[in-house]
Design a protein around this motif. Sequence first.
Motif, PDB file in Angstrom:
ATOM      1  N   ASN A 116       0.833 -12.980 -43.359  1.00  0.00           N
ATOM      2  CA  ASN A 116      -1.302 -12.504 -42.889  1.00  0.00           C
ATOM      3  C   ASN A 116      -0.804 -11.083 -43.210  1.00  0.00           C
ATOM      4  O   ASN A 116      -0.506 -10.703 -43.814  1.00  0.00           O
ATOM      5  CB  ASN A 116      -0.607 -12.809 -41.332  1.00  0.00           C
ATOM      6  CG  ASN A 116      -0.471 -14.220 -40.820  1.00  0.00           C
ATOM      7  OD1 ASN A 116      -1.169 -14.732 -40.948  1.00  0.00           O
ATOM      8  ND2 ASN A 116       0.810 -14.209 -40.253  1.00  0.00           N
ATOM      9  N   SER A 117      -2.054 -10.502 -43.297  1.00  0.00           N
ATOM     10  CA  SER A 117      -2.774 -10.036 -44.069  1.00  0.00           C
ATOM     11  C   SER A 117      -2.407  -8.676 -42.296  1.00  0.00           C
ATOM     12  O   SER A 117      -2.536  -8.847 -41.959  1.00  0.00           O
ATOM     13  CB  SER A 117      -4.477  -9.826 -44.270  1.00  0.00           C
ATOM     14  OG  SER A 117      -5.192  -9.996 -43.013  1.00  0.00           O
TER      15      SER A 117
ATOM     16  N   SER B  90      -5.523  -9.079 -39.710  1.00  0.00           N
ATOM     17  CA  SER B  90      -4.955 -10.487 -39.669  1.00  0.00           C
ATOM     18  C   SER B  90      -3.858 -10.334 -38.295  1.00  0.00           C
ATOM     19  O   SER B  90      -4.338 -10.425 -37.037  1.00  0.00           O
ATOM     20  CB  SER B  90      -4.310 -11.961 -39.889  1.00  0.00           C
ATOM     21  OG  SER B  90      -5.155 -12.317 -40.806  1.00  0.00           O
ATOM     22  N   GLU B  91      -2.977  -9.365 -38.638  1.00  0.00           N
ATOM     23  CA  GLU B  91      -1.740  -9.382 -37.585  1.00  0.00           C
ATOM     24  C   GLU B  91      -2.633  -8.042 -36.599  1.00  0.00           C
ATOM     25  O   GLU B  91      -2.541  -8.354 -34.992  1.00  0.00           O
ATOM     26  CB  GLU B  91      -0.983  -8.149 -38.308  1.00  0.00           C
ATOM     27  CG  GLU B  91      -0.432  -8.896 -39.606  1.00  0.00           C
ATOM     28  CD  GLU B  91       1.021  -9.570 -38.504  1.00  0.00           C
ATOM     29  OE1 GLU B  91       1.261 -10.164 -37.514  1.00  0.00           O
ATOM     30  OE2 GLU B  91       1.455 -10.153 -39.566  1.00  0.00           O
TER      31      GLU B  91
ATOM     32  N   PHE C  95      -4.611 -10.311 -34.590  1.00  0.00           N
ATOM     33  CA  PHE C  95      -3.814 -11.477 -33.282  1.00  0.00           C
ATOM     34  C   PHE C  95      -3.436 -10.431 -32.104  1.00  0.00           C
ATOM     35  O   PHE C  95      -3.759 -10.799 -31.373  1.00  0.00           O
ATOM     36  CB  PHE C  95      -2.423 -11.376 -34.265  1.00  0.00           C
ATOM     37  CG  PHE C  95      -1.750 -12.342 -33.504  1.00  0.00           C
ATOM     38  CD1 PHE C  95      -1.325 -13.630 -32.914  1.00  0.00           C
ATOM     39  CD2 PHE C  95      -0.731 -11.264 -32.725  1.00  0.00           C
ATOM     40  CE1 PHE C  95      -1.147 -14.103 -31.251  1.00  0.00           C
ATOM     41  CE2 PHE C  95       0.257 -12.029 -31.945  1.00  0.00           C
ATOM     42  CZ  PHE C  95       0.113 -13.372 -31.686  1.00  0.00           C
TER      43      PHE C  95
ATOM     44  N   ASN D 190      -0.346 -20.129 -43.338  1.00  0.00           N
ATOM     45  CA  ASN D 190       0.500 -18.921 -43.252  1.00  0.00           C
ATOM     46  C   ASN D 190       1.867 -18.476 -42.291  1.00  0.00           C
ATOM     47  O   ASN D 190       2.459 -19.489 -41.716  1.00  0.00           O
ATOM     48  CB  ASN D 190      -0.852 -17.443 -42.005  1.00  0.00           C
ATOM     49  CG  ASN D 190      -1.419 -17.658 -43.390  1.00  0.00           C
ATOM     50  OD1 ASN D 190      -1.561 -18.065 -43.863  1.00  0.00           O
ATOM     51  ND2 ASN D 190      -2.837 -16.772 -42.314  1.00  0.00           N
TER      52      ASN D 190
ATOM     53  N   TYR E  61       3.617 -14.609 -37.596  1.00  0.00           N
ATOM     54  CA  TYR E  61       3.207 -13.296 -37.306  1.00  0.00           C
ATOM     55  C   TYR E  61       4.066 -12.390 -37.536  1.00  0.00           C
ATOM     56  O   TYR E  61       5.352 -12.231 -36.461  1.00  0.00           O
ATOM     57  CB  TYR E  61       2.476 -13.079 -36.466  1.00  0.00           C
ATOM     58  CG  TYR E  61       0.750 -13.511 -36.529  1.00  0.00           C
ATOM     59  CD1 TYR E  61      -0.069 -12.926 -37.540  1.00  0.00           C
ATOM     60  CD2 TYR E  61       0.095 -14.723 -35.549  1.00  0.00           C
ATOM     61  CE1 TYR E  61      -1.283 -13.729 -37.441  1.00  0.00           C
ATOM     62  CE2 TYR E  61      -0.602 -14.955 -35.461  1.00  0.00           C
ATOM     63  CZ  TYR E  61      -1.437 -14.704 -36.521  1.00  0.00           C
ATOM     64  OH  TYR E  61      -2.973 -14.815 -36.498  1.00  0.00           O
TER      65      TYR E  61
END
Length: 394
Positions: free
Chosen positions: A200-201, A204-205, A208, A250, A253
Amino acid sequence: MIPRFNYSFSVREVWGAMSALFAKEPSGAPVYTRLFPAATVYEISSARAGIAYALAALQLPENARVGVQPYTCSSVMVAIQKAGFRLVFIDIDETLTLDTNDLADKLTGLDALIVTHTFGISAKVARIKELVEDLPVIEDCAHAFGSRYDGVQVGNFFDMAVFSFGNGKFPALGSGGLLVVNNRQYVDAVNERMHQLKPNSLFSELAFVGRQLIKSLLYSRVGYSLIYKFFSRRLADRGKQIDTHSGLENEIYRTVKGRLRTDVAEIQAAAIRQRRNALAIIDKHNATFNFIYNQDPDSTCFALVCLHEQRDDLFNHLIQGGIGAGKHFQHASLWASSFGYQRGDRPHFDQLVEQVITIPCHDALTQTDLSIIDEALARYAKRGSFREQLTAFS
């Protein structure tokens, strides 16, 4: 209103998530590998992804027949279909797990089986093992982290197992899960699939973590009350929809992985509190209500589950009393019908799906919350007794 599940995302948990995001990955085996000493354990993005990976690893022929109970999440049904396989529905019994008599009748012709430990109530593992022999079996343990069968953590008994840590699960980390591979013949196939996943980029993290903060507010006591007041009908209609999101692309996380590996003591403490809360209610009302739960003293209670013939009436009574009750998988018949199920095919399921109600028992409940639930159940039981007396008198 008392929330149905614990969506709390505290300052400490946010800090832990952010620390995990920027920290080096801990060295050594994660602590949960102690639960699965003979297995290869993978941290995955979701249980639905884990089911898909496990089905692919079986390398079954197209249109293979996979046995599964209809009382399950729609994402499991979707995963079987997307893998190119056919669903064979097997009835459930009064514990909401596989009816082994119906399994025996349907076993001929099955190419694989999914065994679900519904609400952390362990399926009849010994009997299923006797029946299936060499048939590939996946354990669906989405409700069952910390649940045991014969003193052993479920997920150890068959070829592979899948766990979930999403919202409303235990531990509720908002996302992620585990894929446990007990049969080494499937390790290479799973390894190949896991190596294809993308990390995950950073965006994205962080997104989240932001979503978890928002959900924590929405599903707080005040937020949950407002949601139910203004959006309950919309949410009920949304629940009829089949969950088709795959979540396959993906890795887990990093923020979830970090909490899973470092919050072990808190997870264990939460499991103890959750079971204690459930038993506090069960012990007072077991003579009046039909509660079902894993009776192993070291098992987590995923939820306080009750079977009640007047389920909707009890549900409305609890909601009016400020208690976030739930009708878990209430649309399972509708979901299953999209995959060929016809009402009457599995009579126990048809009856029980209309009776299941879940009552909060999560670790964030206070003594005041428990008293509110206790009093609400007592009032309902007294009202029912009064109705019976009137009926007898008339």
